[in-house]
Motif scaffolding. Structure first.
Motif, PDB file in Angstrom:
ATOM      1  N   CYS A   1       0.841  -1.208   0.000  1.00 39.89           N
ATOM      2  CA  CYS A   1       0.000   0.000   0.000  1.00 39.89           C
ATOM      3  C   CYS A   1       0.871   1.251   0.000  1.00 39.89           C
ATOM      4  O   CYS A   1       0.574   2.219  -0.707  1.00 39.89           O
ATOM      5  N   LEU A   2       1.942   1.235   0.788  1.00 46.25           N
ATOM      6  CA  LEU A   2       2.876   2.358   0.843  1.00 46.25           C
ATOM      7  C   LEU A   2       3.474   2.627  -0.530  1.00 46.25           C
ATOM      8  O   LEU A   2       3.531   3.778  -0.981  1.00 46.25           O
ATOM      9  N   ALA A   3       3.897   1.570  -1.222  1.00 50.05           N
ATOM     10  CA  ALA A   3       4.483   1.738  -2.556  1.00 50.05           C
ATOM     11  C   ALA A   3       3.465   2.321  -3.533  1.00 50.05           C
ATOM     12  O   ALA A   3       3.788   3.224  -4.313  1.00 50.05           O
ATOM     13  N   ALA A   4       2.230   1.817  -3.488  1.00 51.43           N
ATOM     14  CA  ALA A   4       1.188   2.328  -4.378  1.00 51.43           C
ATOM     15  C   ALA A   4       0.863   3.788  -4.049  1.00 51.43           C
ATOM     16  O   ALA A   4       0.680   4.609  -4.950  1.00 51.43           O
TER      17      ALA A   4
ATOM     18  N   SER B   1       8.092   9.601  -3.429  1.00 51.57           N
ATOM     19  CA  SER B   1       8.946   8.443  -3.191  1.00 51.57           C
ATOM     20  C   SER B   1       9.847   8.651  -1.989  1.00 51.57           C
ATOM     21  O   SER B   1      10.423   9.720  -1.800  1.00 51.57           O
ATOM     22  N   GLY B   2       9.931   7.624  -1.158  1.00 47.96           N
ATOM     23  CA  GLY B   2      10.815   7.662  -0.002  1.00 47.96           C
ATOM     24  C   GLY B   2      10.385   8.602   1.111  1.00 47.96           C
ATOM     25  O   GLY B   2      11.180   8.941   1.960  1.00 47.96           O
ATOM     26  N   SER B   3       9.158   9.016   1.115  1.00 51.69           N
ATOM     27  CA  SER B   3       8.693   9.970   2.126  1.00 51.69           C
ATOM     28  C   SER B   3       8.603   9.312   3.498  1.00 51.69           C
ATOM     29  O   SER B   3       7.919   8.317   3.680  1.00 51.69           O
ATOM     30  N   THR B   4       9.308   9.881   4.470  1.00 51.87           N
ATOM     31  CA  THR B   4       9.247   9.382   5.842  1.00 51.87           C
ATOM     32  C   THR B   4       7.835   9.519   6.380  1.00 51.87           C
ATOM     33  O   THR B   4       7.370   8.657   7.125  1.00 51.87           O
ATOM     34  N   THR B   5       7.139  10.570   6.008  1.00 54.80           N
ATOM     35  CA  THR B   5       5.768  10.773   6.460  1.00 54.80           C
ATOM     36  C   THR B   5       4.881   9.624   6.020  1.00 54.80           C
ATOM     37  O   THR B   5       4.083   9.121   6.805  1.00 54.80           O
ATOM     38  N   LEU B   6       5.013   9.188   4.768  1.00 57.24           N
ATOM     39  CA  LEU B   6       4.223   8.051   4.300  1.00 57.24           C
ATOM     40  C   LEU B   6       4.626   6.769   5.020  1.00 57.24           C
ATOM     41  O   LEU B   6       3.768   5.946   5.338  1.00 57.24           O
ATOM     42  N   GLN B   7       5.895   6.590   5.284  1.00 50.51           N
ATOM     43  CA  GLN B   7       6.339   5.394   6.012  1.00 50.51           C
ATOM     44  C   GLN B   7       5.730   5.371   7.407  1.00 50.51           C
ATOM     45  O   GLN B   7       5.258   4.326   7.867  1.00 50.51           O
ATOM     46  N   ASP B   8       5.712   6.502   8.070  1.00 50.65           N
ATOM     47  CA  ASP B   8       5.092   6.576   9.394  1.00 50.65           C
ATOM     48  C   ASP B   8       3.593   6.302   9.303  1.00 50.65           C
ATOM     49  O   ASP B   8       3.030   5.615  10.152  1.00 50.65           O
TER      50      ASP B   8
END
Length: 101
Positions: free
Chosen positions: A70-73, A81-88
């Motif tokens: 889901c994060l990749a999509a 891409s590579g957003s720490t905010t999205l990873q969190d």
């Protein structure tokens, strides 16, 4: 949501590029903005997080794989891409298991 399958009892139907919750209250993501189709906040919302933890209680590794997809999509849809905010947002809320030594 190309390549990302929700293991919820009721999935999301595709309407163009926007996922539409098949049943009210499902808390499915609406793409390309990645908001909750039920409550409108960033997906996964609190209620969906609780549901995912219950659904994947026996297989936390698969929950991480699912959320990683889901994060990749979302990164592709939101062009972050590579957003720490999205990873969190997608992975940072997962409970940590104690390390075994």
């Amino acid at each position: 949501m190309t390549g990302v399958a929700d293991r919820s009892d009721v999935g999301a139907a595709q309407a163009g590029s926007v996922a539409v919750a098949a049943v009210p209250g499902e808390h499915a993501p609406v793409t390309p903005d990645w908001t909750c189709g039920t409550c409108g906040v960033e997906w996964p919302c609190g209620q969906k997080r609780d549901r995912l933890l219950s659904e994947y209680a026996a297989d936390r590794a698969m929950l991480s794989v699912y959320l990683g997809a889901c994060l990749a999509a979302a990164a592709e849809d939101l062009q972050l891409s590579g957003s720490t905010t999205l990873q969190d947002r997608f992975l940072g809320w997962l409970p940590r298991r104690p390390k075994r030594f």
